[in-house]
Design a protein around this motif. Structure first.
Motif, short mmCIF file in Angstrom:
data_model
loop_
_atom_site.label_atom_id
_atom_site.label_comp_id
_atom_site.label_asym_id
_atom_site.label_seq_id
_atom_site.Cartn_x
_atom_site.Cartn_y
_atom_site.Cartn_z
N TRP A 29 10.39 -12.24 9.12
CA TRP A 29 9.82 -12.13 7.77
C TRP A 29 9.36 -13.49 7.25
N SER A 51 2.86 -2.15 2.75
CA SER A 51 3.17 -1.45 1.50
C SER A 51 2.28 -0.22 1.47
N GLY A 80 14.21 -5.75 -0.84
CA GLY A 80 13.02 -5.85 0.01
C GLY A 80 11.78 -5.56 -0.83
N ASP A 101 13.89 -10.46 -1.92
CA ASP A 101 13.19 -10.37 -0.65
C ASP A 101 13.47 -11.61 0.18
N TYR A 102 13.30 -11.40 1.48
CA TYR A 102 13.65 -12.38 2.49
C TYR A 102 12.41 -13.12 2.99
N GLU A 126 16.36 -13.95 -1.01
CA GLU A 126 17.74 -13.69 -0.61
C GLU A 126 17.76 -12.61 0.47
N ASN A 127 18.74 -12.69 1.36
CA ASN A 127 18.96 -11.64 2.35
C ASN A 127 19.77 -10.54 1.67
N TYR A 128 19.23 -9.32 1.62
CA TYR A 128 19.99 -8.29 0.89
C TYR A 128 21.30 -7.93 1.58
N ILE A 143 12.49 0.56 -0.60
CA ILE A 143 11.33 1.43 -0.40
C ILE A 143 10.50 1.01 0.82
C1 LIG Z 1 8.10 -2.78 4.89
S1 LIG Z 1 8.22 -4.07 3.70
C2 LIG Z 1 8.28 -3.15 2.20
C3 LIG Z 1 8.08 -3.99 0.96
C4 LIG Z 1 8.14 -3.21 -0.36
N1 LIG Z 1 9.38 -2.47 -0.50
C5 LIG Z 1 6.95 -2.30 -0.45
O1 LIG Z 1 7.08 -1.14 -0.07
O2 LIG Z 1 5.90 -2.77 -0.91
C6 LIG Z 1 9.90 -4.62 3.90
C7 LIG Z 1 10.26 -5.80 3.01
O3 LIG Z 1 11.66 -6.04 3.15
C8 LIG Z 1 11.89 -7.43 3.23
N2 LIG Z 1 13.15 -7.59 3.96
C9 LIG Z 1 13.41 -7.23 5.24
N3 LIG Z 1 14.68 -7.51 5.56
C10 LIG Z 1 15.22 -8.08 4.45
C11 LIG Z 1 16.51 -8.60 4.15
N4 LIG Z 1 17.48 -8.59 5.06
N5 LIG Z 1 16.74 -9.10 2.92
C12 LIG Z 1 15.75 -9.12 1.98
N6 LIG Z 1 14.51 -8.62 2.21
C13 LIG Z 1 14.25 -8.12 3.43
C14 LIG Z 1 10.67 -7.98 3.95
O4 LIG Z 1 10.46 -9.34 3.69
C15 LIG Z 1 9.56 -7.09 3.40
O5 LIG Z 1 9.00 -7.66 2.24
#
Ligand SMILES: C[S@@+](CC[C@H](N)C(=O)[O-])C[C@H]1O[C@@H](n2cnc3c(N)ncnc32)[C@H](O)[C@@H]1O
Length: 285
Positions: A29, A51, A80, A101-102, A126-128, A143
């Motif tokens: 990411w 998205s 995320g 978000d990461y 942040e890492n969720y 989502i």
């Molecule tokens: C498929 S995208 C979806 C983004 C948003 N939810 C949307 O639908 O527009 C996944 C998102 O999750 C974030 N992500 C993935 N693993 C993560 C983590 N461990 N902690 C925080 N964010 C994370 C990624 O950076 C990315 O922005």
């Protein structure tokens, strides 16, 4: 191509263990090039890659707001959140919104956008999986089916973190891909020659794609093997755990959530056996 490279390709392609080289473990990411391509994909209104399209995002926010009868100043945490496409809409409707978000690039974009729009959204890089909050939120959202891209250990860890972060009776709203998903449950191989750049690398490379599906585990793997002239072979494994209504309900029940709604997607369409995804509203018990 030298023999080491050929061996690396063959080794990567031989039945990797579930969730090996996954997005969670990889420099994925936050990779300089990939995060740039990812942000472009998030912001492209005609492409569902990172998205969903703006009209779907709008319909999703509207469905969540009405299904949960959310009122101004209720608190929502979007895990995320990417560039904040949902967070900004929830904020417009009066909710107190936090986004995590990461991806530094996506969070920077989200922060700048909120400043431009004068929206008081708290965005955090942040890492969720490290979330350490308790009893703070009325709603937590995750989502675009990122839940299934995590290993089972991480999925369980995340459910525990979300449970702790929700207020009593708070809701977790998310989606997963279903076992009826056409592409995820198919098998194919493809080679793509990127003469200038591609999604994974900014320089010329060959991309070997291998898509597999383990029916017994309902586990999909799309493997991208990147072969460049000078550097080592690089492997990106995109895993997705697919779910049935029964399997996602069982996992949530095991983590002290009660399932309130199972729909075809988060716009609230009815679930049918052909639905590609499952939208879920679960309540903290
Ligand atoms: C498929 S995208 C979806 C983004 C948003 N939810 C949307 O639908 O527009 C996944 C998102 O999750 C974030 N992500 C993935 N693993 C993560 C983590 N461990 N902690 C925080 N964010 C994370 C990624 O950076 C990315 O922005």
């Amino acid at each position: 191509m030298n023999i080491e490279k050929l061996n690396a390709i063959i080794k990567a392609n031989q039945n990797p263990l579930p969730f090996a080289n996954s997005k969670a473990q990889e420099d994925f990411w936050d990779n300089e090039h990939i995060s740039k391509m990812m942000l472009m994909a998030h912001l492209n209104p005609n492409w569902d890659a990172a998205s969903r399209r703006p009209e779907t995002i709008e319909a999703t926010c509207n469905w969540i707001l009405s299904a949960l009868e959310l009122k101004p100043h209720q608190s929502l945490l979007d895990l995320g959140c990417g560039p904040g496409l949902y967070a900004s809409r929830f904020c417009e409707q009066g909710l107190d919104v936090t986004g995590i978000d990461y991806s530094k690039r996506s969070i920077h974009y989200a922060i700048e956008q909120a400043q431009r729009e004068k929206q008081a959204i708290e965005y955090r890089y942040e890492n969720y999986l490290d979330l350490e909050e308790a009893l703070l939120y009325d709603v937590v959202t995750l989502i675009y089916c990122d839940f299934g891209s995590l290993s089972l250990t991480y999925r369980k860890q995340l459910l525990n973190k979300i449970h702790a972060a929700l207020k009593p009776g708070g809701h977790f709203v998310f989606d997963v891909w279903s076992t009826a998903h056409k592409d995820l449950t198919s098998t194919y191989k493809n080679w793509v020659n990127h003469e200038k750049q591609g999604f994974w690398k900014p320089t010329p490379h060959l991309e070997l794609i291998h898509k597999t599906y383990d029916q017994a585990l309902a586990l999909s793997l799309k493997q991208h093997i990147i072969v460049e002239a000078e550097t080592d072979v690089h492997v990106f494994n995109l895993w997705q755990q697919c779910y049935t209504l029964e399997s996602i309900t069982a996992l949530l029940n095991d983590h002290d959530f009660e399932v309130l709604a199972l729909v075809g997607d988060l716009t609230g369409v009815a679930y049918t056996p052909d639905s590609q995804s499952i939208g879920i509203i679960a309540r903290k018990k």
